[in-house]
Motif scaffolding. Structure first.
Motif, PDB file in Angstrom:
ATOM      1  N   ILE A 128      64.050  56.136  78.666  1.00  0.00           N
ATOM      2  CA  ILE A 128      63.078  57.193  78.404  1.00  0.00           C
ATOM      3  C   ILE A 128      63.363  58.370  79.321  1.00  0.00           C
ATOM      4  N   LEU A 129      63.449  59.559  78.730  1.00  0.00           N
ATOM      5  CA  LEU A 129      63.529  60.813  79.465  1.00  0.00           C
ATOM      6  C   LEU A 129      62.246  61.577  79.163  1.00  0.00           C
ATOM      7  N   GLY A 130      61.356  61.673  80.133  1.00  0.00           N
ATOM      8  CA  GLY A 130      60.048  62.273  79.890  1.00  0.00           C
ATOM      9  C   GLY A 130      59.817  63.498  80.741  1.00  0.00           C
ATOM     10  N   HIS A 131      59.242  64.533  80.127  1.00  0.00           N
ATOM     11  CA  HIS A 131      58.924  65.759  80.844  1.00  0.00           C
ATOM     12  C   HIS A 131      57.417  65.930  80.972  1.00  0.00           C
ATOM     13  N   SER A 132      56.947  66.242  82.166  1.00  0.00           N
ATOM     14  CA  SER A 132      55.555  66.618  82.430  1.00  0.00           C
ATOM     15  C   SER A 132      54.578  65.578  81.880  1.00  0.00           C
ATOM     16  N   MET A 133      53.765  65.922  80.891  1.00  0.00           N
ATOM     17  CA  MET A 133      52.823  64.960  80.320  1.00  0.00           C
ATOM     18  C   MET A 133      53.554  63.749  79.754  1.00  0.00           C
ATOM     19  N   GLY A 134      54.745  63.952  79.204  1.00  0.00           N
ATOM     20  CA  GLY A 134      55.528  62.835  78.704  1.00  0.00           C
ATOM     21  C   GLY A 134      55.872  61.844  79.798  1.00  0.00           C
ATOM     22  N   PRO A 203      55.834  80.799  85.205  1.00  0.00           N
ATOM     23  CA  PRO A 203      56.022  79.637  86.076  1.00  0.00           C
ATOM     24  C   PRO A 203      56.899  78.547  85.488  1.00  0.00           C
ATOM     25  N   LEU A 204      57.429  78.748  84.272  1.00  0.00           N
ATOM     26  CA  LEU A 204      58.105  77.665  83.565  1.00  0.00           C
ATOM     27  C   LEU A 204      59.606  77.655  83.768  1.00  0.00           C
ATOM     28  N   THR A 205      60.253  78.821  83.709  1.00  0.00           N
ATOM     29  CA  THR A 205      61.704  78.890  83.839  1.00  0.00           C
ATOM     30  C   THR A 205      62.132  80.224  84.412  1.00  0.00           C
ATOM     31  N   SER A 206      63.209  80.192  85.191  1.00  0.00           N
ATOM     32  CA  SER A 206      63.773  81.430  85.732  1.00  0.00           C
ATOM     33  C   SER A 206      64.882  81.973  84.846  1.00  0.00           C
ATOM     34  N   ASP A 207      65.164  81.292  83.737  1.00  0.00           N
ATOM     35  CA  ASP A 207      66.251  81.698  82.853  1.00  0.00           C
ATOM     36  C   ASP A 207      65.737  82.634  81.772  1.00  0.00           C
ATOM     37  N   PRO A 208      66.120  83.911  81.788  1.00  0.00           N
ATOM     38  CA  PRO A 208      65.575  84.852  80.807  1.00  0.00           C
ATOM     39  C   PRO A 208      65.995  84.554  79.379  1.00  0.00           C
ATOM     40  N   HIS A 209      67.219  84.015  79.185  1.00  0.00           N
ATOM     41  CA  HIS A 209      67.686  83.700  77.833  1.00  0.00           C
ATOM     42  C   HIS A 209      66.857  82.579  77.212  1.00  0.00           C
ATOM     43  N   ARG A 210      66.685  81.488  77.941  1.00  0.00           N
ATOM     44  CA  ARG A 210      65.918  80.367  77.387  1.00  0.00           C
ATOM     45  C   ARG A 210      64.439  80.717  77.267  1.00  0.00           C
ATOM     46  N   TYR A 211      63.955  81.535  78.188  1.00  0.00           N
ATOM     47  CA  TYR A 211      62.564  81.988  78.078  1.00  0.00           C
ATOM     48  C   TYR A 211      62.367  82.776  76.786  1.00  0.00           C
ATOM     49  N   GLN A 212      63.273  83.692  76.508  1.00  0.00           N
ATOM     50  CA  GLN A 212      63.179  84.497  75.291  1.00  0.00           C
ATOM     51  C   GLN A 212      63.361  83.635  74.052  1.00  0.00           C
ATOM     52  N   VAL A 260      62.401  63.325  89.061  1.00  0.00           N
ATOM     53  CA  VAL A 260      63.087  64.557  89.455  1.00  0.00           C
ATOM     54  C   VAL A 260      62.039  65.668  89.499  1.00  0.00           C
ATOM     55  N   THR A 261      61.842  66.235  90.667  1.00  0.00           N
ATOM     56  CA  THR A 261      60.845  67.290  90.818  1.00  0.00           C
ATOM     57  C   THR A 261      61.519  68.646  90.936  1.00  0.00           C
ATOM     58  N   ALA A 262      60.750  69.667  90.569  1.00  0.00           N
ATOM     59  CA  ALA A 262      61.221  71.048  90.667  1.00  0.00           C
ATOM     60  C   ALA A 262      60.674  71.663  91.945  1.00  0.00           C
ATOM     61  N   GLY A 263      61.568  72.190  92.777  1.00  0.00           N
ATOM     62  CA  GLY A 263      61.161  72.677  94.089  1.00  0.00           C
ATOM     63  C   GLY A 263      60.191  73.827  94.073  1.00  0.00           C
ATOM     64  N   ALA A 264      60.192  74.632  93.001  1.00  0.00           N
ATOM     65  CA  ALA A 264      59.290  75.789  92.908  1.00  0.00           C
ATOM     66  C   ALA A 264      58.261  75.595  91.799  1.00  0.00           C
ATOM     67  N   ASP A 265      57.856  74.355  91.572  1.00  0.00           N
ATOM     68  CA  ASP A 265      56.916  74.046  90.495  1.00  0.00           C
ATOM     69  C   ASP A 265      55.525  74.569  90.822  1.00  0.00           C
ATOM     70  N   HIS A 293      59.181  74.636  86.613  1.00  0.00           N
ATOM     71  CA  HIS A 293      58.625  73.424  86.010  1.00  0.00           C
ATOM     72  C   HIS A 293      59.468  72.833  84.878  1.00  0.00           C
ATOM     73  N   GLU A 294      59.939  73.644  83.948  1.00  0.00           N
ATOM     74  CA  GLU A 294      60.619  73.124  82.757  1.00  0.00           C
ATOM     75  C   GLU A 294      62.117  73.005  83.035  1.00  0.00           C
ATOM     76  N   LEU A 295      62.506  71.878  83.590  1.00  0.00           N
ATOM     77  CA  LEU A 295      63.884  71.717  84.057  1.00  0.00           C
ATOM     78  C   LEU A 295      64.896  71.780  82.928  1.00  0.00           C
ATOM     79  N   MET A 296      64.545  71.308  81.742  1.00  0.00           N
ATOM     80  CA  MET A 296      65.479  71.378  80.617  1.00  0.00           C
ATOM     81  C   MET A 296      65.517  72.766  79.974  1.00  0.00           C
ATOM     82  N   GLN A 297      64.664  73.687  80.417  1.00  0.00           N
ATOM     83  CA  GLN A 297      64.684  75.066  79.937  1.00  0.00           C
ATOM     84  C   GLN A 297      65.122  76.020  81.049  1.00  0.00           C
TER      85      GLN A 297
END
Length: 322
Positions: A128-134, A203-212, A260-265, A293-297
């Motif tokens: 199982i690979l679960g994110h946040s609530m998952g 607060p979710l991702t620092s990646d502008p491409h994936r955010y968009q 696996v935690t995100a340091g700037a969550d 927070h969204e490590l896969m994004q």
């Protein structure tokens, strides 16, 4: 009972195509809720199957890229939309809010997909690979599936909310009281912003491409997403989180788990997740500094660390013929 389709109804947007091998459809749970699921099998040799558990207010489409990456690493992938979000049935049919009565309803969704989709037609070993609530749901399900699931990898799991919020105990008491007052289906927040924040401020991702990319998905297919959670959802989740502070609950967690935690969550508490890992007899923790927070994004420099951690933890069992 499942309804198998050649291809589930999917919302594809520019820059976010569905994997070509993605199949799926709908399945009905034991309490008669229609759940949308998707399966992407690898061709050739297989390292096993990953059951990908989404967070709150997510959908299959948001994980197209991740599904492809896991396939490239030799894993088949099964994922699905939790009841009340994505393409699955909504308990509040004419409401824009995210609602569930108790965490047991999510456990029913997981049980249904595991028993009727994963086990009959997907090769093990199963991870199982679960994110946040998952991740929270995976922990509560792990004791009943300890003989089936070999590993849990939880990305920024929802063990507690960020420290800027009221305490978990306070939130739980307030939400429970509000539910008893008949406010179960009322939203926690009266409104949500009409505009998403700028990429640099979210607060979710620092990646502008994936955010968009995710922003375009929400604009193109708003029906996949929900607004504020309801009082009942908050009561259910805070109760589930508080249970994970109980020593007897922790002792029952026997599936090897990497958190696996995100340091700037700024969404969930990384410290609470790390404490849980240290208290588990089979848990370990890894922090990715500066990640949101969204490590896969997230940006590649953070996202690749999370994928490498997953790969290393799951290991490389002997390849089996597909």
């Amino acid at each position: 009972m499942s309804e198998i389709l050649d291809r589930p109804p999917l919302a594809e947007t520019p820059g976010n195509p569905a994997p070509e091998n993605l199949l799926g459809g709908f399945i009905e749970t034991s309490d008669r809720v229609r759940i949308r699921y998707a399966v992407a099998k690898v061709t050739g040799a297989s390292r096993g199957t990953v059951l990908l558990l989404q967070g709150r207010n997510e959908a299959i489409e948001k994980y197209f890229e991740t599904i492809g990456d896991l396939n490239d690493r030799g894993f088949s992938v099964v994922t699905f939309d939790w009841r009340g979000q994505g393409g699955s049935e909504r308990p509040l049919r004419r409401s824009p809010f995210g609602h569930v009565k108790h965490i047991g309803q999510y456990l029913i969704d997981l049980e249904c997909v595991l028993q009727d989709v994963v086990l009959p037609d997907s090769r093990g070993p199963y991870t199982i690979l679960g994110h946040s609530m998952g991740g929270l749901i995976a922990l509560h399900a792990s004791s009943r599936h300890a003989n089936t699931i070999e590993r849990l990898v939880l990305l920024a799991p929802l063990i507690d909310f960020a420290s800027s919020l009221p305490s978990l105990r306070t939130l739980s008491r307030v939400a429970t009281a509000a539910r008893w007052l008949g406010l179960s289906t009322r939203p926690v927040r009266r409104s949500i912003p009409s505009r998403l924040p700028n990429p640099a401020d979210n607060p979710l991702t620092s990646d502008p491409h994936r955010y968009q990319r995710n922003r375009l998905l929400a604009e193109h297919a708003p029906e996949l997403f929900v607004g504020s959670p309801t009082v009942a959802w908050l009561a259910a989740m805070t109760r589930a989180m508080r249970r994970l502070d109980d020593s007897s609950e922790i002792a029952a967690l026997s599936v090897p788990t990497l958190i696996v935690t995100a340091g700037a969550d700024q969404v969930v508490s990384s410290a609470a997740a790390e404490r849980l890992a240290y208290r588990m007899r089979c848990g370990s923790a890894l922090t990715i500094p500066l990640a949101r927070h969204e490590l896969m994004q997230e940006a590649d420099r953070f996202r690749e660390q999370a994928l490498e951690a997953f790969d290393a933890y799951v290991g490389n069992p002997a390849l089996v013929a597909a």
